[in-house]
Design an enzyme around this catalytic site. Sequence first.
Site, PDB file in Angstrom:
ATOM      1  N   HIS A 103     -56.770 -18.243 -20.404  1.00  0.00           N
ATOM      2  CA  HIS A 103     -55.375 -18.169 -20.847  1.00  0.00           C
ATOM      3  C   HIS A 103     -54.889 -16.728 -21.002  1.00  0.00           C
ATOM      4  O   HIS A 103     -53.691 -16.488 -21.129  1.00  0.00           O
ATOM      5  CB  HIS A 103     -55.169 -18.956 -22.147  1.00  0.00           C
ATOM      6  CG  HIS A 103     -55.768 -18.332 -23.362  1.00  0.00           C
ATOM      7  ND1 HIS A 103     -56.959 -18.757 -23.915  1.00  0.00           N
ATOM      8  CD2 HIS A 103     -55.355 -17.313 -24.163  1.00  0.00           C
ATOM      9  CE1 HIS A 103     -57.229 -18.043 -24.993  1.00  0.00           C
ATOM     10  NE2 HIS A 103     -56.275 -17.157 -25.162  1.00  0.00           N
ATOM     11  N   ASP A 146     -61.600 -22.733 -20.107  1.00  0.00           N
ATOM     12  CA  ASP A 146     -60.795 -21.585 -20.542  1.00  0.00           C
ATOM     13  C   ASP A 146     -61.581 -20.280 -20.381  1.00  0.00           C
ATOM     14  O   ASP A 146     -61.582 -19.431 -21.271  1.00  0.00           O
ATOM     15  CB  ASP A 146     -60.335 -21.755 -21.993  1.00  0.00           C
ATOM     16  CG  ASP A 146     -59.219 -20.773 -22.357  1.00  0.00           C
ATOM     17  OD1 ASP A 146     -58.599 -20.200 -21.437  1.00  0.00           O
ATOM     18  OD2 ASP A 146     -58.980 -20.551 -23.556  1.00  0.00           O
ATOM     19  N   SER A 219     -58.930 -13.184 -28.336  1.00  0.00           N
ATOM     20  CA  SER A 219     -59.322 -14.092 -27.255  1.00  0.00           C
ATOM     21  C   SER A 219     -60.055 -13.342 -26.156  1.00  0.00           C
ATOM     22  O   SER A 219     -59.556 -12.349 -25.627  1.00  0.00           O
ATOM     23  CB  SER A 219     -58.087 -14.774 -26.663  1.00  0.00           C
ATOM     24  OG  SER A 219     -57.500 -15.634 -27.593  1.00  0.00           O
TER      25      SER A 219
END
Length: 478
Positions: A103, A146, A219
């Site tokens: 992402h 992801d 992230s």
Amino acid sequence: MKLHRAIFVVLCVSLSSVSQTNTASGAQRPASTSTRVESLRGFSESIEGLAERVRKCVVQIDTVGYGISSDSERQNAQFFTQERSTGSGVILSRDGFIMTNAHVVQGARKIRVRLIGLEREERMSGSPAQRGMLEGKLIGLDRLTDLALIKIDQGSLPFLELADSRSLKQGQLVLAFGSPLGLENSVSLGVVSAVARQLDPDNPMIYIQTDAAINPGNSGGPLVDADGRVVGLNTFILTQSGGSEGIGFAIPSNVVRNIFQQLSTDGHVHRGMIGVFARTITPALASGLGLDREDGVLLEDVVPGGPADKAGLEVSDIVLAIDGAPVDNVRQFALDLYRYRIGDSVHVQVLRAGQKTSIAVPVVEQPNDPTRFADMVDPQQDVIPRLGILALTITKDVRNMLPELRFDTGIIVAARTQSNTGSGAGPQPGDVIYAVNGKHVDDVSALRTALLQSKPDKPLVLQIQREGQLSFMVLDAE
């Protein structure tokens, strides 16, 4: 200050317990204050040394481009929207392979990487070298897990090793690195809250839960153990306030290793399966079925003709272990299977009618996964505005990922664009387009040309293949 107080309290409680034991047995009096301070200082210096070593392998990633999102109210609705994002990544090889979250980079037109840890070290050493922002190349990504792999043109880089996440323990000390909220080169300390957390019962993905502070920007950064090895990749948090509430999640390192190996070799992920459906044994289930045990994993179904069926696994088999590693629940079962690649064999130990037996089951590629092609498209070059789709020319590599096709050439629908607001109308992900108004189209360029030549006030008739069946799809005039 809160972190220091917490560590001090833990150490003081530990030292106090030792002192009370010694006093009770007639040993020396409690340790002096200076001894406690030295112990605290030693712990702090260990964390400092670990942070200094790890941060050299942590990068900041800035992207500009498009991201893919889904509409839960419409089946197979996948949309591309323009966005900017900032995240983190971890160097996993000396020649510049960097792992991050999908992402963070999916749909990016430009990926820029900053080696913030190395830059800091160079400044402190007085080195005149200034790396600045480096261009990153997207090697491949996998939206299901992801995870994404990017590459920078640098050599002789420091890198981190991936640990075996199966050996992770609840309560184990971990550190989370990254650039939360744009605050570059940050580290937070915590413990493993849970080693295998499944958040969605319909999604087999398993996460490591930690109370180490994770916020937007973390992230893709590494979650490391006391040895500086990557046990997970920081991914997201559960929060009501929008900030960290001590419930963060990381993708286990064994999953990261599997995806890293596939992306670095093939550029995309082959989804493996053995063809079984399982559930965790509960006391109620054991009582109702008259099972001899109240824990473990029960096979609810074995796909007829699948690899497990052919190998000899049966419905109602109880899975005890995978390649010698005990299996306690279906979460651990799914997590262990992530370690295997297409073509590997999984040795499954099962209990059947009171007898233990070990069966070797080959891992095969999961068929008919239409969303996997969305990872391969270029949002700029492969968009077909009139149909509201992103399309991919069927090359030899793409053909190998598809079931049997009716024609040698055509176009696969990889995803729908944001302008496609129809509910089930029009081409869907996984459809193969062969012709427009009776004229065969070999590739994306030919499809675009055929659409330009068709009159906008007349209907479009597409010849498509969906789930092995040919059909004509009629789209009304604009």
